[in-house]
Design a protein around this motif. Structure first.
Motif, short mmCIF file in Angstrom:
data_model
loop_
_atom_site.label_atom_id
_atom_site.label_comp_id
_atom_site.label_asym_id
_atom_site.label_seq_id
_atom_site.Cartn_x
_atom_site.Cartn_y
_atom_site.Cartn_z
N LEU A 74 43.46 -45.62 48.49
CA LEU A 74 42.49 -44.54 48.45
C LEU A 74 42.25 -44.03 49.86
O LEU A 74 41.92 -44.79 50.76
N GLY A 75 42.42 -42.72 50.02
CA GLY A 75 42.06 -42.09 51.28
C GLY A 75 40.61 -41.66 51.26
O GLY A 75 39.83 -42.05 50.39
N ARG A 76 40.26 -40.82 52.21
CA ARG A 76 38.86 -40.40 52.34
C ARG A 76 38.43 -39.57 51.13
O ARG A 76 39.15 -38.70 50.67
N ASP A 77 37.24 -39.92 50.57
CA ASP A 77 36.63 -39.22 49.45
C ASP A 77 37.53 -39.21 48.22
O ASP A 77 37.63 -38.22 47.49
N GLU A 78 38.20 -40.34 48.01
CA GLU A 78 39.01 -40.51 46.81
C GLU A 78 38.49 -41.70 46.01
O GLU A 78 37.95 -42.65 46.56
N GLY A 79 38.64 -41.58 44.67
CA GLY A 79 38.19 -42.65 43.80
C GLY A 79 39.23 -42.98 42.76
O GLY A 79 40.17 -42.22 42.53
N VAL A 80 39.06 -44.13 42.11
CA VAL A 80 40.00 -44.55 41.09
C VAL A 80 39.27 -45.40 40.05
O VAL A 80 38.32 -46.12 40.37
N VAL A 81 39.71 -45.27 38.79
CA VAL A 81 39.25 -46.12 37.70
C VAL A 81 40.43 -46.92 37.21
O VAL A 81 41.48 -46.35 36.89
N ILE A 82 40.29 -48.26 37.17
CA ILE A 82 41.38 -49.15 36.75
C ILE A 82 40.96 -49.83 35.46
O ILE A 82 39.92 -50.50 35.40
N THR A 83 41.77 -49.64 34.42
CA THR A 83 41.48 -50.23 33.11
C THR A 83 41.91 -51.70 33.10
O THR A 83 42.66 -52.15 33.96
N PRO A 84 41.44 -52.47 32.10
CA PRO A 84 41.82 -53.89 32.04
C PRO A 84 43.32 -54.13 31.96
O PRO A 84 43.81 -55.18 32.39
N ASP A 85 44.08 -53.17 31.43
CA ASP A 85 45.54 -53.35 31.36
C ASP A 85 46.26 -52.88 32.62
O ASP A 85 47.48 -52.83 32.67
N GLY A 86 45.50 -52.53 33.66
CA GLY A 86 46.10 -52.20 34.96
C GLY A 86 46.38 -50.74 35.18
O GLY A 86 46.87 -50.36 36.25
N LYS A 87 46.07 -49.86 34.21
CA LYS A 87 46.30 -48.44 34.41
C LYS A 87 45.26 -47.88 35.37
O LYS A 87 44.11 -48.27 35.36
N ALA A 88 45.69 -46.92 36.20
CA ALA A 88 44.81 -46.37 37.23
C ALA A 88 44.72 -44.86 37.06
O ALA A 88 45.73 -44.18 36.88
N VAL A 89 43.46 -44.35 37.12
CA VAL A 89 43.20 -42.90 37.08
C VAL A 89 42.54 -42.53 38.41
O VAL A 89 41.41 -42.93 38.68
N LYS A 90 43.27 -41.77 39.21
CA LYS A 90 42.80 -41.43 40.56
C LYS A 90 42.22 -40.03 40.57
O LYS A 90 42.70 -39.15 39.85
N THR A 91 41.17 -39.82 41.36
CA THR A 91 40.52 -38.52 41.40
C THR A 91 39.86 -38.30 42.75
O THR A 91 39.71 -39.25 43.55
#
Length: 785
Positions: free
Chosen positions: A321-338
């Protein structure tokens, strides 16, 4: 190089001894001796002022500080730089300034050394004292008090050394973190504890210690390098590792977040430092100094607010994650970056606003894409001392309540649809004040109850310049000095001028004056409505009745009071504002009088009639039914009658009366209840009636039961029961007793005051056993044993 004394006390003592002993040991005058031994008594260097340079440059050349030029002028008794002339000899405290500056430099070095060892965290009082003493030394330097500079700089050095020693001792311990803020309830559990226990401010955390916040609670953990973690409500974390290498200075910190969320603000990490965050199934390392992490049963969430990266490893996925970036990681390891949402805009209160009261509404503009908001309120600009933290606010406003007076700081972040917080808003600031004082308000003109013959009058007064002012409901302007002048049109008869001032805190002051506009010659008389009356009769407790009235007649007119037979019993004149005040006799027999206002020629301009009676008898309160001594019902009904009363209160609360009678229900509380009925008649006589009753909803408490043969197996049988009850025990308590195979019944005699019930049975062989015991109190409650 000059070395400061060990402490200020030592230095003062040494100088005192030096002044007393050295003249005796060496001989000669004290002045010469001190000049040789005490550097502060040494003569100043005399240097000629060339005039080719400014005074600041001259002072900078010889004292290394151009800002000391006022001190040099004062020392040489020169009023201003304009009075200096080329070739003038100037005394310069060269040696004294050098000694003072050496002492200040030594204190600064000691403070910096202690701070580098973590003194701000582990020895805040000592390092604070060092900074305070050094500031005092700098102040004395500006005043040219060189000896005091060295004294206080020495104190600063000594305090800094103490802070250094305290901080160094922490190197050998695994504990390198403190709880530096608590809001609400925070619990901890170190490896040696079997259960969770409360944690307090300034508690030291050890490795593998678990920390959790309960609902509406937050805490801040500060590490040795002043890095901070803010645990938000309902969070659970473990400080897995905190190590500092005293040789290399390498810091190793590892925190595990089991549930909840925290906000991290780290000091700049060096190449040797390591800060790791573990979330179940996810490993995180960071060079970032500003980030947020949340873990719950559904997902793990991360937001990085720093230029440096936040690196996350979840199974086979690696996310940076760079500056002002976020991510949601599900229990199965999938990542949604925003991308993190931009900062919201605060609307009120902003700037350094002063707010009054204990409840403050906070507001901000709606943010596009926001699914909610996160609000923080703190007592300091750095948000180290949290007052309130609210997550998931749906509206663009929130009201904080029950605040204490003082400064507050707040900020808001927008939450996106993934539950990730965006950038913090600018910090809002307000100062809470408690102001219950009504604003100043004065009404100078017209005077109250004045009679005028013109239809317009000017209202003159003063108030606080920031107050909002109304005159008979109309806004009027207040000048910069707080004064005001307003013209008002009058109507014939009585006119009321109602002036109201409202300050920023909502406090209200009011003034009301009456103006009587009388276009022609006439005089009305109005008796003061506040005089005590019984029906139409004025009443007094004394042998005289003070009569107050108001008239439209001019001031100075004669006022006469006569009996019905024409006898004059009182005389006065109308005072300013049409006021009339005099006294007439009051007896036990009703008397009727005439009050007249006369013109200068003795003509009657106005007349009124009134009756007076002396009343010294207090009203008597009579209850229809006396209240019970005790009751098991929580409502007590009282009814009764009162003669000649104009008001009735129960413990200060008004009670309605109808035709001299009253009926009311009184709510009882458990235990003893005391009430006072107070009746007041028109003359001011007071009648009192005290009422006492006990609400007893609980059966007697049996404290102890004793069954024995005190004189042996062949002696009588004694039963003793200890019990207590707020309404008292009834005199008899029934019991059933087994003696061998025989059953015996009887009654215990109870002493309510002593709380003991007793009975003695004749001697009878056999084992004894108390089968049943029934105790009753006066409220009818029953205890069975």
């Amino acid at each position: 190089m000059f070395r400061p004394w060990k402490s200020a006390t030592t230095l003062r003592t040494a100088y005192g001894l030096m002044r007393l002993v050295l003249p005796i040991m060496i001989g000669g005058s004290a002045t010469a001796t001190l000049a040789e031994t005490d550097p502060f008594e040494a003569p100043y260097e005399v240097i000629a002022f060339s005039g080719n340079e400014t005074l600041r440059d001259f002072v900078a050349e010889h004292l290394n500080d151009p800002d000391l030029w006022p001190t040099v002028l004062k020392l040489n008794q020169v009023a201003s730089p304009a009075d200096l002339s080329p070739g003038m000899l100037i005394q310069m405290p060269v040696r004294q300034v050098a000694l003072a500056d050496d002492a200040l430099l030594a204190s600064l070095s000691a403070i910096q050394k202690a701070t580098a060892q973590g003194a701000r965290l582990f020895a805040p009082d000592e390092i604070g004292s060092a900074l305070e003493s050094r500031e005092t030394a700098i102040h004395h330097r500006g005043e040219g008090e060189w000896r005091d500079v060295v004294l206080f700089a020495g104190e600063a050095t000594e305090h800094a050394k103490e802070a250094f020693d305290i901080a160094v001792k922490q190197r050998d311990r695994s504990a390198e973190a403190l709880i530096t803020d608590i809001h609400g309830q925070v619990e901890g559990r170190d490896p040696a504890e079997a259960a969770w226990t409360d944690r307090d401010l300034r508690d030291i955390l050890v490795e593998f210690e678990r920390l959790r916040t309960l609902s509406n609670s937050t805490t801040q953990v500060t590490f040795r390098d002043l890095s901070r973690l803010r645990l938000n409500p309902n969070s659970n974390a473990t400080i897995q590792r905190m190590r500092s290498d005293p040789l290399t200075g390498k810091e190793v910190t590892k925190v595990s977040l089991a549930s909840g969320d925290f906000y991290a603000l780290l000091n700049q990490l060096s190449d040797q430092d390591s800060f790791e965050i573990d979330v179940p199934g996810i490993k995180t390392t960071t060079e970032s100094n500003d980030f947020w992490i949340k873990n719950d049963t559904q997902n793990a969430r991360f937001v990085n607010f720093d230029v440096a990266s936040l690196d996350i490893q979840a199974g086979a996925n690696n996310v940076s994650l760079g500056r002002d970036e976020g991510v949601v990681i599900t229990p199965d390891g999938k990542a949604v970056k925003t991308e993190a949402l931009d900062r919201p805009y605060l609307t009120a209160p902003v700037g350094n606003t002063k707010v009054y009261g204990t409840n403050v509404p906070l507001g901000w503009r709606a943010h596009d894409g926001a699914a909610g908001y996160w609000l923080e309120l703190a007592a300091d600009r750095g948000f180290n001392h949290m007052i309130n933290s609210q997550w998931g606010i749906a509206e663009t406003a929130f009201r904080v309540e029950n605040l204490e007076p003082g400064p507050y700081y707040w900020r808001v972040a927008a939450l996106d649809k993934l539950g990730l917080p965006g950038k913090w808003s600018e910090t809002g600031e307000f100062e809470l004040r408690i102001d219950n004082t009504p604003p100043f308000l004065a009404l100078f003109a017209p005077t109250d109850n004045i009679t005028v013959e013109t239809p317009e009058i000017e209202v003159l007064g003063a108030s606080e310049k920031d107050a909002f002012l109304l005159l008979n409901g109309k806004d009027i302007t207040v000048g910069d000095d707080g004064s005001f002048l307003e013209a008002v049109m009058l109507v014939p008869g009585t006119n009321t001028l109602l002036l109201e001032a409202v300050d920023a805190a909502g406090n209200v002051s009011s003034k009301s004056h009456t103006v009587i506009y009388r276009p022609g010659e006439q005089a009305t008389i109005t008796l003061d409505a506040t005089m005590p009356r019984a029906g139409d009769v004025l009443v007094s407790r004394n042998a005289e009745m003070t009569i107050a009235a108001r008239t439209t007649a001019d001031a100075g007119r004669d006022v006469i009071v006569r009996t019905l037979s024409g006898e004059e019993i009182a005389r006065t004149t109308v005072t300013g504002g049409g006021q009339i005040g005099l006294s007439v006799p009051a007896t036990g027999t009703e008397e009727t009088y005439h009050l007249q206002i006369l013109s200068d020629a003795g003509k009657e301009l106005g007349k009124t009639t009134f009756s007076v009676l002396r009343d010294e008898i207090a009203p008597v309160i009579v209850l229809d039914t006396p209240p019970p001594r005790s009751s098991f019902e929580d409502i007590l009904e009282l009814s009764g009658s009162i003669q000649d009363a104009v008001s009735l209160t129960l413990d200060g609360v008004p009670v309605d009366m109808i035709d001299g009678g009253f009926v009311l229900d009184v709510a009882l509380v458990s235990g003893r209840n005391n009430f006072e009925l107070r009746a007041l008649d028109a003359a001011g006589n007071i009648g009192l009636l005290a009422i006492e009753t006990v609400l007893d909803l609980d059966p007697p408490e049996i404290l102890n039961v004793s069954l024995e043969r005190p004189k042996g197996d062949s002696g009588p049988i004694e039963i003793a029961v200890e019990a207590s009850d707020i309404s008292g025990l009834r005199q008899a308590a029934q019991f059933i007793l087994m003696i061998g195979d025989a059953e015996r019944e009887g009654y215990l005699r109870c002493d309510s005051a002593a709380g003991v019930c007793r009975a003695t049975l004749p001697a009878e062989a056999g084992d004894i056993e108390l089968v049943e015991l029934i105790l009753q109190d006066y409220a009818g409650n029953e205890a069975i044993w």
